[in-house]
Design a protein around this motif. Structure first.
Motif, PDB file in Angstrom:
ATOM      1  N   ILE A 153     -19.004  26.088 -18.506  1.00  0.00           N
ATOM      2  CA  ILE A 153     -18.247  25.647 -19.680  1.00  0.00           C
ATOM      3  C   ILE A 153     -19.066  25.836 -20.950  1.00  0.00           C
ATOM      4  CG2 ILE A 153     -17.162  23.666 -20.789  1.00  0.00           C
ATOM      5  CD1 ILE A 153     -16.458  22.605 -18.034  1.00  0.00           C
ATOM      6  N   GLN A 154     -20.348  25.469 -20.913  1.00  0.00           N
ATOM      7  CA  GLN A 154     -21.199  25.591 -22.089  1.00  0.00           C
ATOM      8  C   GLN A 154     -21.442  27.046 -22.463  1.00  0.00           C
ATOM      9  OE1 GLN A 154     -24.705  23.369 -21.065  1.00  0.00           O
ATOM     10  NE2 GLN A 154     -23.803  21.392 -21.619  1.00  0.00           N
ATOM     11  N   ASN A 162     -19.269  29.259 -22.283  1.00  0.00           N
ATOM     12  CA  ASN A 162     -17.950  29.774 -22.658  1.00  0.00           C
ATOM     13  C   ASN A 162     -17.425  30.781 -21.628  1.00  0.00           C
ATOM     14  OD1 ASN A 162     -15.733  29.659 -24.405  1.00  0.00           O
ATOM     15  ND2 ASN A 162     -16.376  31.507 -25.501  1.00  0.00           N
ATOM     16  N   HIS A 215     -12.824  27.663 -19.347  1.00  0.00           N
ATOM     17  CA  HIS A 215     -12.168  26.604 -20.100  1.00  0.00           C
ATOM     18  C   HIS A 215     -11.583  25.603 -19.107  1.00  0.00           C
ATOM     19  CE1 HIS A 215     -12.871  28.323 -23.896  1.00  0.00           C
ATOM     20  NE2 HIS A 215     -11.865  29.191 -23.936  1.00  0.00           N
ATOM     21  N   THR A 221     -11.055  34.035 -21.869  1.00  0.00           N
ATOM     22  CA  THR A 221     -11.847  33.238 -20.937  1.00  0.00           C
ATOM     23  C   THR A 221     -10.958  32.625 -19.861  1.00  0.00           C
ATOM     24  OG1 THR A 221     -13.352  32.675 -22.759  1.00  0.00           O
ATOM     25  CG2 THR A 221     -13.476  31.325 -20.775  1.00  0.00           C
TER      26      THR A 221
END
Length: 346
Positions: free
Chosen positions: A301-302, A304, A307, A264
């Motif tokens: 962010i939620q 994924n 980061h 990520t």
């Protein structure tokens, strides 16, 4: 318009009806691109949705990419069979001229060495210096001024800013040099930063970010924000949003080029409050005006897809795009950005 040579006009008010687009008309470039893109689509090339000038084709033997700028075309790939085939098709259809290996394109010089491919704009920079009569000027250790207040005084404004705006446009293009891509899976990492209300006229902040693919700098920006921020946290968060959108765009391009990502993407920010807004589910009174921006970063962010990580201020590489670092700090950041002297790459 003036009648072309050999055409006799017997009546006033007559007009010419074009059966095809002529070179030099404002709609000519659009007509040409439509014709070229239609032809490429007919031979199984796919137009990128994130960059309409990019066309790709995946075959069992590899990937071929074709980048178009008006009537200039860059062709790259790992299958010589497909490259030779598309060159032959383009020549038969449009009578194109093969200039060989890429050496110079739109002000970009391509230098090849044992370490890989490096892009430079040395000739373009020298042309700007010659045009402005500054070939013999004394070089500065850093591109920043310690005191910029004199730049904003009204009595220093030019009566005709045309030449100045032309020079600024050339200097902006001078920062477009970008490195090459890779065949193996790559990791995307980014650094985001912002100053706060440094413009004495508008009190707007400056967004700065740099994005790496592997160890190569791929994208960067230093731009004044569209609106004034009430706090440094708000300015930092607006920079985070701009960086997040750029990361998303780069991911789309990597997907078009069939480049695999290793993990990520990581986004580094040295502002604790801005990171807290991205992680916190609740909104506060003073964050209502950036609520939409909050959702942009938070959703990534939620899901994924990103980061958001902390970083020390003295390790923040994006400082060079927003602050005025000392020459020692400036040289340290420049080396970490991957800038090299072409003469020393062999």
């Amino acid at each position: 318009m003036e009648p072309p040579p050999g055409l006799e006009v017997h009546k006033e008010g007559q007009v010419c009806r074009l059966t095809k687009s002529l070179y030099g008309l404002k709609q000519a470039s659009r007509q040409w691109f439509e014709k070229l893109s239609t032809f490429l689509a007919s031979i199984s090339y796919t137009q990128s949705k994130s960059d309409h000038s990019l066309f790709t084709k995946e075959t069992p033997t590899g990937l071929t990419a074709l980048l178009v700028y008006v009537d200039d075309i860059i062709l790259a790939g790992n299958s010589m069979t497909e490259i030779n085939r598309i060159k032959s098709l383009l020549h038969n259809r449009f009578q194109v001229k093969d200039l060989g290996k890429l050496k110079y394109f739109l002000g970009l010089e391509v230098a090849r060495s044992k370490k890989g491919i490096h892009l430079s704009q040395r000739k373009y920079a020298l042309d700007i210096l010659e045009e402005t009569g500054m070939l013999g000027c004394k070089p500065s250790l850093t591109p920043f001024l310690s005191d910029m207040n004199s730049l904003y005084k009204a009595d220093n404004y030019l009566k005709d800013p045309t030449s100045y705006r032309k020079l600024i446009g050339k200097l902006l293009y001078l920062t477009n040099t970008t490195p090459d891509l890779f065949d193996s899976p790559v990791h995307v990492k980014a650094f985001s930063d912002s100053d706060w209300a440094t413009c004495p006229n508008t009190r707007r902040s400056t967004t700065g970010f740099c994005i790496f693919i592997g160890s190569s700098l791929m994208s960067w920006k230093s731009k004044k924000q569209n609106t004034a921020s009430r706090s440094s946290t708000e300015a930092e968060y607006r920079a985070l949003v701009a960086t997040t959108c750029e990361i998303q765009w780069i991911q789309y391009l990597l997907d078009d080029l069939k480049v695999q990502e290793a993990g990520t993407p990581a986004l580094y920010c040295d502002n604790k409050s801005a990171r807290h807004i991205a992680d916190n589910q609740s909104f506060h009174e003073w964050t209502k005006d950036i609520e939409l921006d909050c959702h942009v970063v938070r959703e990534k962010i939620q899901a994924n897809l990103l980061h958001l990580l902390p970083i020390r201020s003295d390790e923040q590489l994006a400082d060079i795009f927003t602050k005025f670092p000392h020459r020692v700090r400036f040289r340290s950041i420049v080396s970490k950005l991957g800038l090299v002297t072409i003469d020393h790459t062999a």
